[in-house]
Design an enzyme around this catalytic site. Structure first.
Site, PDB file in Angstrom:
ATOM      1  N   GLN A  24       0.815  -1.218   0.000  1.00  0.00           N
ATOM      2  CA  GLN A  24       0.000   0.000   0.000  1.00  0.00           C
ATOM      3  C   GLN A  24       0.849   1.268   0.000  1.00  0.00           C
ATOM      4  O   GLN A  24       1.709   1.442   0.860  1.00  0.00           O
ATOM      5  CB  GLN A  24      -0.920   0.036   1.219  1.00  0.00           C
ATOM      6  CG  GLN A  24      -1.742   1.319   1.274  1.00  0.00           C
ATOM      7  CD  GLN A  24      -2.974   1.184   2.135  1.00  0.00           C
ATOM      8  OE1 GLN A  24      -2.903   1.284   3.352  1.00  0.00           O
ATOM      9  NE2 GLN A  24      -4.101   0.909   1.504  1.00  0.00           N
ATOM     10  N   HIS A  43       3.332   2.465   2.875  1.00  0.00           N
ATOM     11  CA  HIS A  43       2.645   2.590   4.152  1.00  0.00           C
ATOM     12  C   HIS A  43       2.286   1.261   4.798  1.00  0.00           C
ATOM     13  O   HIS A  43       2.374   1.106   6.000  1.00  0.00           O
ATOM     14  CB  HIS A  43       1.368   3.398   3.904  1.00  0.00           C
ATOM     15  CG  HIS A  43       0.598   3.719   5.136  1.00  0.00           C
ATOM     16  ND1 HIS A  43       1.156   4.427   6.179  1.00  0.00           N
ATOM     17  CD2 HIS A  43      -0.685   3.446   5.508  1.00  0.00           C
ATOM     18  CE1 HIS A  43       0.250   4.580   7.138  1.00  0.00           C
ATOM     19  NE2 HIS A  43      -0.869   3.982   6.755  1.00  0.00           N
TER      20      HIS A  43
HETATM   21  C1  FAD Z   1       2.372   6.550  10.542  1.00  0.00           C
HETATM   22  C2  FAD Z   1       1.313   5.482  10.528  1.00  0.00           C
HETATM   23  C3  FAD Z   1       0.002   5.802  10.831  1.00  0.00           C
HETATM   24  C4  FAD Z   1      -0.976   4.819  10.823  1.00  0.00           C
HETATM   25  N1  FAD Z   1      -2.263   5.171  11.124  1.00  0.00           N
HETATM   26  C5  FAD Z   1      -3.209   4.202  11.162  1.00  0.00           C
HETATM   27  C6  FAD Z   1      -4.547   4.525  11.537  1.00  0.00           C
HETATM   28  O1  FAD Z   1      -4.877   5.659  11.873  1.00  0.00           O
HETATM   29  N2  FAD Z   1      -5.462   3.523  11.538  1.00  0.00           N
HETATM   30  C7  FAD Z   1      -5.153   2.244  11.203  1.00  0.00           C
HETATM   31  O2  FAD Z   1      -6.028   1.384  11.240  1.00  0.00           O
HETATM   32  N3  FAD Z   1      -3.884   1.914  10.859  1.00  0.00           N
HETATM   33  C8  FAD Z   1      -2.911   2.860  10.844  1.00  0.00           C
HETATM   34  N4  FAD Z   1      -1.637   2.516  10.498  1.00  0.00           N
HETATM   35  C9  FAD Z   1      -1.302   1.097  10.324  1.00  0.00           C
HETATM   36  C10 FAD Z   1      -1.198   0.428  11.687  1.00  0.00           C
HETATM   37  O3  FAD Z   1      -0.696   1.351  12.634  1.00  0.00           O
HETATM   38  C11 FAD Z   1      -0.288  -0.791  11.673  1.00  0.00           C
HETATM   39  O4  FAD Z   1      -0.643  -1.640  10.630  1.00  0.00           O
HETATM   40  C12 FAD Z   1      -0.412  -1.566  12.984  1.00  0.00           C
HETATM   41  O5  FAD Z   1      -0.264  -0.709  14.098  1.00  0.00           O
HETATM   42  C13 FAD Z   1       0.612  -2.683  13.047  1.00  0.00           C
HETATM   43  O6  FAD Z   1       0.611  -3.243  14.336  1.00  0.00           O
HETATM   44  P1  FAD Z   1       1.355  -4.600  14.626  1.00  0.00           P
HETATM   45  O7  FAD Z   1       1.070  -4.938  16.047  1.00  0.00           O
HETATM   46  O8  FAD Z   1       1.034  -5.593  13.602  1.00  0.00           O
HETATM   47  O9  FAD Z   1       2.921  -4.260  14.443  1.00  0.00           O
HETATM   48  P2  FAD Z   1       3.848  -3.079  15.007  1.00  0.00           P
HETATM   49  O10 FAD Z   1       3.115  -2.092  15.818  1.00  0.00           O
HETATM   50  O11 FAD Z   1       4.636  -2.599  13.851  1.00  0.00           O
HETATM   51  O12 FAD Z   1       4.811  -3.846  16.011  1.00  0.00           O
HETATM   52  C14 FAD Z   1       5.798  -4.755  15.571  1.00  0.00           C
HETATM   53  C15 FAD Z   1       6.530  -5.280  16.787  1.00  0.00           C
HETATM   54  O13 FAD Z   1       7.383  -6.348  16.396  1.00  0.00           O
HETATM   55  C16 FAD Z   1       8.654  -6.172  16.976  1.00  0.00           C
HETATM   56  N5  FAD Z   1       9.631  -6.847  16.110  1.00  0.00           N
HETATM   57  C17 FAD Z   1       9.738  -6.807  14.758  1.00  0.00           C
HETATM   58  N6  FAD Z   1      10.771  -7.568  14.345  1.00  0.00           N
HETATM   59  C18 FAD Z   1      11.318  -8.107  15.464  1.00  0.00           C
HETATM   60  C19 FAD Z   1      12.419  -8.975  15.698  1.00  0.00           C
HETATM   61  N7  FAD Z   1      13.188  -9.446  14.710  1.00  0.00           N
HETATM   62  N8  FAD Z   1      12.712  -9.306  16.981  1.00  0.00           N
HETATM   63  C20 FAD Z   1      11.971  -8.827  18.017  1.00  0.00           C
HETATM   64  N9  FAD Z   1      10.915  -8.009  17.839  1.00  0.00           N
HETATM   65  C21 FAD Z   1      10.598  -7.661  16.581  1.00  0.00           C
HETATM   66  C22 FAD Z   1       8.820  -4.654  17.052  1.00  0.00           C
HETATM   67  O14 FAD Z   1       9.796  -4.315  17.998  1.00  0.00           O
HETATM   68  C23 FAD Z   1       7.413  -4.250  17.482  1.00  0.00           C
HETATM   69  O15 FAD Z   1       7.274  -4.400  18.878  1.00  0.00           O
HETATM   70  C24 FAD Z   1      -0.644   3.489  10.507  1.00  0.00           C
HETATM   71  C25 FAD Z   1       0.667   3.169  10.209  1.00  0.00           C
HETATM   72  C26 FAD Z   1       1.631   4.152  10.193  1.00  0.00           C
HETATM   73  C27 FAD Z   1       3.027   3.762   9.808  1.00  0.00           C
END
Ligand code: FAD
Length: 575
Positions: free
Chosen positions: A231, A348
């Protein structure tokens, strides 16, 4: 060796919501969350605009079915409709649950949770905490993990998934502070490792979004699903690429070209600036290609367009989207109350990922599951976003599927024994891998190879794609891969060796990039975010199916998974 019942890699919204569900279900289980950053620095904390749910606080004609339809249409009909039904049906409940935990959502005058418009959504259904929604939710979840005594390993880098005979048995991890390597053995392993924005040179994602979980899964011989769907968010601030939330357009901002025209009238007349992201990003790139972009001196023919908030007025800008105003002011010196912001598409979000079923169990193939391995959040593909995600559906996915995956893990580990595992073998291999990097006496520095790689992916697998350009990208990528064995590390120490971590992350980027390119070359149609100039039409007869790509050193194999279509028949997608 460390033992836990459950090890969750990733402390963002998906990992922390899953951990919370497990501990709430069975407080006697030993649960650990590991993150390479501090968990509250996970990319989730940067989420701005909000989280969708048909609460009907602003628009009582909304329904989960309408939310489901918008999501499926937005996905260009590639989303699995059973997974979308769960997402949209459970949405109001997970929002209320977060509120009860203490998340401070923005309010209507009568005290109910406020809801704003978002791209591709037909009703005002996005719940938010100003433009800092991820911050509000993640802090509350991590506080809860502390309250319940979940073990958190912060700043440990997970290097490898331990998978033997179709069973996930644990992970190998490296402590950034001390250089110590540990094996964690667990009855269930969950990946919630987020996205891969750093594959590209312009992204809204944090520096840690390097696709490690995807790469480790692929290198363990498991498939990745729909990796071709990347995306591009339409409004990355030029030139830095950081996100200006869609909430800004949700609150009424215009996109204008160098002629001052609201050009979205030519691309999505019924939705204008609130068309889905794939369509809006292509529209901006098309305007720039046609010479109607803007240059830094304000003249036509430049690389960006304008996001214009001026008509919204200072009070609305400062109360609804204060953080976006501040970003533009701090990073490019633009005061959005009086000047338009320069924007262009920025990478993104990762629609594809580790294939899972609706209980978060990872698929080994189209019809087999991996024993003891789970995934949720951006790194997974359940698939609720198909070929294009709607804004505010990702936080929702993290919370809905984080919760479901947690519940399914709590059930799964009950009565199971810890797996047999030879930890010494894995520690020796990890030490050898690190020593191998230290011993390389090559001529390249990591940042040179990474920059060349990110430029290669950006140029060859962007908003518009062709076979010729992508094939050239694949060749260039393979040449760059050869250079990986010729990088030189200056830091060979054991404490806070961030250079070593960057080398390990670069390996992840290479694997993920190759999977994206290969899957994109293979999909000879245009659907959602994947637009082929050489195959401009969607081709349901040949490609209404999910890609499953298998990685090996010898090359990538492609297989397929059927799409679940049980509610909405595919139609032409128009806005
Ligand atoms: C700037 C921005 C704004 C956004 N705004 C929105 C919004 O308003 N609404 C919406 O629905 N979505 C939004 N998104 C998308 C959404 O925020 C993300 O898709 C979502 O928060 C991802 O969450 P997650 O828990 O999957 O991963 P993340 O929050 O990315 O967490 C990944 C975790 O994995 C850990 N990790 C990764 N690799 C390793 C490794 N090798 N060893 C140990 N730990 C590791 C990291 O340290 C982290 O703790 C936004 C994204 C961005 C970038």
């Amino acid at each position: 060796m460390i033992d836990h019942d459950v090890i969750i890699v990733g402390g963002g919204l998906a990992g922390s919501r899953a951990a919370l569900e497990i501990v709430r279900t069975n407080p006697s289980l030993s649960i650990a969350v590991v993150a390479k950053t501090h968990p509250i620095r996970s990319h989730s904390v940067a989420a701005q605009g909000g989280m969708a749910a048909s609460l009907k606080n602003v628009d009582d004609t909304d329904s989960w079915e309408a939310h489901a339809f918008d999501t499926v249409k937005g996905s260009d009909y590639l989303a699995d409709q059973d997974a979308v039904a769960i997402l949209t049906q459970e949405a109001p409940d997970v929002v209320i649950d977060l509120e009860h935990m203490g998340v401070l959502f923005s309010r209507l005058a009568d005290g109910r949770i406020a809801q704003r418009a978002f791209g591709g959504h037909s009703h005002n259904r996005t719940c938010y905490a100003a433009d800092k929604t991820g911050h509000a939710i993640l802090h509350e979840l991590i506080c809860n993990l502390m309250k319940y005594g979940v073990k958190i390993y912060e700043e440990w880098y997970v290097m490898r998934l331990i998978l033997e005979d179709g069973q996930a048995k644990g992970v190998v991890m490296y402590h950034l502070l001390s250089g110590h390597i540990e094996v964690v053995r667990a009855k269930a392993v969950m990946f919630a490792t987020g996205g891969y924005g750093r594959v590209y040179n312009t992204t809204s994602n944090d520096y840690a979004s390097t696709g490690d979980g995807l790469a480790m899964t692929a290198m363990a011989g498991l498939p990745l699903e729909d990796m071709e769907f990347v995306q591009f968010h339409p409004t990355g601030l030029y030139p830095v690429g950081v996100l200006i939330s869609e909430a800004v357009r949700g609150e009424g901002a215009y996109l204008i070209n160098s002629d001052g025209d609201r050009f979205m009238a030519n691309y999505a007349p019924s939705r204008m600036e609130l068309a889905p992201r794939d369509i809006t990003s292509r529209a901006i790139v098309s305007e720039v290609r046609a010479g109607r972009g803007v240059k830094p001196d304000g003249s036509p023919g430049g690389p960006y367009v304008y996001l214009d908030l001026r008509h919204m007025g200072k009070e609305k800008i400062m109360s609804r989207v204060p953080f976006c105003w501040e970003e533009a002011h701090r990073l490019v010196g633009v005061d959005a109350v009086t000047e338009p912001m320069p924007v262009r598409p920025t990478v993104h979000y990762c629609m594809g990922g580790i294939p899972v079923n609706t209980d978060g169990r990872v698929r080994a193939s189209a019809d087999e599951l991996v024993d003891g391995f789970f995934a949720a959040g951006e790194t997974s593909c359940v698939s609720v976003h198909g070929a294009n995600r709607l804004g505010s559906n990702s936080l929702l996915e993290c919370v809905v599927y984080g919760r479901r995956t947690g519940a399914s893990i709590a059930k799964f580990v009950q009565g199971r024994k810890a797996p047999d595992l030879n930890a010494d073998h894995y520690i020796t291999e990890a030490q050898a891998q690190i020593q191998g990097l230290f011993n390389q006496s090559g001529q390249y520095r990591i940042h040179e190879i990474r920059q060349a790689y990110q430029d290669c992916m950006t140029e060859h697998c962007g908003v518009f794609r062709t076979d010729e350009v992508m094939q050239a990208g694949l060749l260039q990528l393979r040449e760059l891969q050869q250079k990986y064995s010729q990088i030189r590390l200056d830091d060979r120490g054991t404490s806070w060796n961030t250079e070593l971590i960057e080398a390990l992350e670069l390996r992840s980027l290479f694997v993920v990039g190759e999977m994206i390119l290969f899957s994109a070359i293979n999909r000879k149609e245009s659907r959602g975010s994947h637009f082929r100039e050489d195959y401009q039409q969607r081709d349901d007869a040949a490609f209404l199916k999910h890609t499953l790509a298998y990685y090996s050193a010898a090359g990538i194999d492609i297989n397929y998974l059927p799409v679940v279509i049980n509610q909405f028949e595919p139609q032409e997608r128009k806005y």
